[in-house]
Enzyme design. Structure first.
Site, short mmCIF file in Angstrom:
data_model
loop_
_atom_site.label_atom_id
_atom_site.label_comp_id
_atom_site.label_asym_id
_atom_site.label_seq_id
_atom_site.Cartn_x
_atom_site.Cartn_y
_atom_site.Cartn_z
N SER A 3 -3.60 14.11 -13.58
CA SER A 3 -4.97 14.05 -14.10
C SER A 3 -5.31 15.25 -14.78
O SER A 3 -5.11 16.55 -14.15
CB SER A 3 -6.07 13.33 -13.18
OG SER A 3 -7.42 13.46 -13.87
N ILE A 30 -9.14 7.84 -19.82
CA ILE A 30 -8.40 6.80 -20.76
C ILE A 30 -9.44 5.31 -20.25
O ILE A 30 -9.75 5.36 -19.07
CB ILE A 30 -7.10 6.56 -20.16
CG1 ILE A 30 -6.33 7.88 -19.86
CG2 ILE A 30 -6.34 5.46 -20.62
CD1 ILE A 30 -5.97 8.12 -21.56
N ASP A 88 0.80 -1.05 0.05
CA ASP A 88 0.10 0.10 -0.11
C ASP A 88 1.03 1.30 0.17
O ASP A 88 1.59 1.45 0.96
CB ASP A 88 -0.81 0.05 1.44
CG ASP A 88 -1.83 1.33 1.37
OD1 ASP A 88 -1.67 2.09 0.57
OD2 ASP A 88 -2.70 1.19 2.16
N VAL A 89 0.67 1.94 -1.38
CA VAL A 89 1.70 3.11 -1.03
C VAL A 89 1.56 4.21 -0.02
O VAL A 89 2.42 5.08 0.21
CB VAL A 89 1.79 3.85 -2.59
CG1 VAL A 89 2.23 2.94 -3.59
CG2 VAL A 89 0.62 4.36 -3.04
N TYR A 91 -10.33 14.02 -5.40
CA TYR A 91 -9.48 13.75 -6.38
C TYR A 91 -8.76 14.99 -6.98
O TYR A 91 -7.47 14.83 -7.27
CB TYR A 91 -10.30 12.98 -7.55
CG TYR A 91 -9.63 12.48 -8.59
CD1 TYR A 91 -8.68 11.17 -8.30
CD2 TYR A 91 -9.36 12.81 -9.77
CE1 TYR A 91 -8.06 10.47 -9.53
CE2 TYR A 91 -8.76 12.20 -10.86
CZ TYR A 91 -8.01 11.01 -10.64
OH TYR A 91 -7.54 10.30 -11.83
P1 NAP Z 1 -7.26 1.20 -12.10
O1 NAP Z 1 -7.51 0.64 -13.29
O2 NAP Z 1 -8.31 1.95 -10.85
O3 NAP Z 1 -5.85 0.99 -11.52
C1 NAP Z 1 -5.35 1.43 -10.37
C2 NAP Z 1 -4.11 0.60 -9.79
O4 NAP Z 1 -3.73 1.35 -8.48
C3 NAP Z 1 -4.64 -0.59 -9.49
O5 NAP Z 1 -3.17 -1.49 -9.79
C4 NAP Z 1 -4.55 -0.61 -7.68
O6 NAP Z 1 -4.05 -1.72 -6.97
C5 NAP Z 1 -3.28 0.60 -7.48
N1 NAP Z 1 -3.64 0.98 -6.48
C6 NAP Z 1 -4.54 1.65 -5.81
N2 NAP Z 1 -4.52 2.04 -4.47
C7 NAP Z 1 -3.14 1.58 -4.05
C8 NAP Z 1 -2.40 1.83 -2.87
N3 NAP Z 1 -2.96 2.56 -1.99
N4 NAP Z 1 -1.26 1.13 -2.85
C9 NAP Z 1 -0.67 0.64 -4.12
N5 NAP Z 1 -1.37 0.51 -5.34
C10 NAP Z 1 -2.68 1.03 -5.11
O7 NAP Z 1 -6.43 3.00 -12.44
P2 NAP Z 1 -5.94 3.81 -13.66
O8 NAP Z 1 -7.31 4.07 -14.57
O9 NAP Z 1 -5.21 2.59 -14.55
O10 NAP Z 1 -5.38 4.86 -13.29
C11 NAP Z 1 -4.00 4.83 -13.19
C12 NAP Z 1 -3.51 6.25 -12.65
O11 NAP Z 1 -4.02 7.16 -13.71
C13 NAP Z 1 -4.45 6.92 -11.31
O12 NAP Z 1 -3.27 7.53 -10.54
C14 NAP Z 1 -5.39 7.68 -12.02
O13 NAP Z 1 -5.82 8.57 -11.06
C15 NAP Z 1 -4.74 8.16 -13.14
N6 NAP Z 1 -5.71 8.56 -14.25
C16 NAP Z 1 -6.56 7.86 -14.76
C17 NAP Z 1 -7.44 8.16 -15.85
C18 NAP Z 1 -8.38 7.34 -16.49
O14 NAP Z 1 -9.15 7.89 -17.17
N7 NAP Z 1 -8.29 6.11 -16.25
C19 NAP Z 1 -7.31 9.66 -15.99
C20 NAP Z 1 -6.56 10.42 -15.44
C21 NAP Z 1 -5.47 9.92 -14.59
P3 NAP Z 1 -4.91 -3.20 -7.17
O15 NAP Z 1 -4.80 -3.86 -8.47
O16 NAP Z 1 -4.28 -4.16 -5.71
O17 NAP Z 1 -6.15 -2.70 -6.65
#
Ligand code: NAP
Length: 248
Positions: free
Chosen positions: A143, A189, A64-65, A156
């Site tokens: 983001s 995304i 957990d980060v 967020y």
């Molecule tokens: P996602 O599919 O929900 O995956 C999130 C990942 O982060 C998962 O592997 C999760 O671990 C891990 N995580 C969450 N809390 C954590 C913690 N406390 N310690 C360690 N790992 C943790 O998210 P995503 O859409 O790929 O997004 C990745 C990043 O891009 C995030 O920072 C998000 O805010 C940013 N972002 C995403 C979008 C979008 O449209 N998707 C847009 C802008 C920014 P588990 O697999 O173990 O649950």
């Protein structure tokens, strides 16, 4: 291409989505990658998939980060098992969306602790190693919501705007050691995070994107590999929006 041969990279939140795509892209170009996520199962599966394409390139770490001490211990283990880290990607992030009127303290704390304090924890833990490396890189996944805000995402947007400020200050503090620190601001995304949105919201979002579609995880991964490369050595403290033109 083996732009990252003999380099060790840490990617947080790499169990799925954007983080997994980043870890895969770094492994594809020769890096050894520490695939970090909250649950052992998710990073284990992601590392297995990456190793299937690039044998021996990925190792899973369930941490957990938001846990300061656990991240300190993680840095020690990764350095022992994979070697000195020169690329750190802070990608772990969560949402707890609701209007401020209804937001609970726990919703605020969980998002800030993961998205912002998580990056503080990893940079603190890997800082000395990064300062000793040649051309070290820190890339924080922020983001567009940290730039423009969004109703229902006060926690967020605050975490991501904070991450952008943190990026610029770290860039200034570490520039003397040739460590660059940049942020990428993804737009919308396709991942588990955005799959949760109702179709009506997705349609409204697409209407605001000049390139008229959601991005793919590989779009973020290719921006990361560029910023992590030697070619990007003169870029620091920047925020690169990868958003189909949404925030231009
Ligand atoms: P996602 O599919 O929900 O995956 C999130 C990942 O982060 C998962 O592997 C999760 O671990 C891990 N995580 C969450 N809390 C954590 C913690 N406390 N310690 C360690 N790992 C943790 O998210 P995503 O859409 O790929 O997004 C990745 C990043 O891009 C995030 O920072 C998000 O805010 C940013 N972002 C995403 C979008 C979008 O449209 N998707 C847009 C802008 C920014 P588990 O697999 O173990 O649950």
């Amino acid at each position: 291409m083996s732009r990252f041969a003999n380099q060790v990279a840490v990617v947080t939140g790499a169990g799925r989505g954007i983080g997994q795509a980043i870890a895969l892209a770094l492994a594809a170009e020769g890096a050894k990658v520490a695939v970090v996520s909250r649950s052992e199962a998710s990073c284990g599966k992601a590392a297995e998939e990456i190793n299937a394409s690039y044998p021996g390139s990925a190792k899973a770490y369930g941490v957990d980060v938001a846990d300061h001490e656990a991240v300190q211990a993680l840095a020690k283990i990764i350095t022992e098992e994979l070697g000195s880290v020169s690329i750190l990607i802070n990608n772990a992030g969560v949402t707890r969306d609701t209007l401020l009127m209804r937001m609970k303290e726990e919703d605020w704390d969980t998002v800030l602790d993961t998205n912002l304090k998580g990056a503080f924890n990893t940079v603190k833990a890997f800082m000395r190693t990064l300062m000793k490396a040649d051309n070290a890189r820190i890339i924080n996944i922020a983001s567009v919501i940290g730039l423009i805000g969004n109703a229902g995402q006060t926690n967020y947007s605050a975490s991501k705007a904070g991450l952008i400020g943190f990026t610029k200050s770290v860039a200034r503090e570490l520039a003397g050691r040739q460590v660059t620190c940049n942020a990428i601001a993804p737009g919308f995304i396709t991942t588990d995070m955005t799959d949760e949105l109702p179709d009506s919201v997705k349609e409204a979002v697409i209407n605001k994107i000049p390139l008229a579609s959601f991005g793919e995880t590989a779009d973020i991964a290719s921006a990361v590999t560029f910023l992590a490369s030697k070619e990007a050595h003169y870029i620091t403290g920047q925020v690169l929006a990868v958003d189909g033109g949404m925030t231009m």
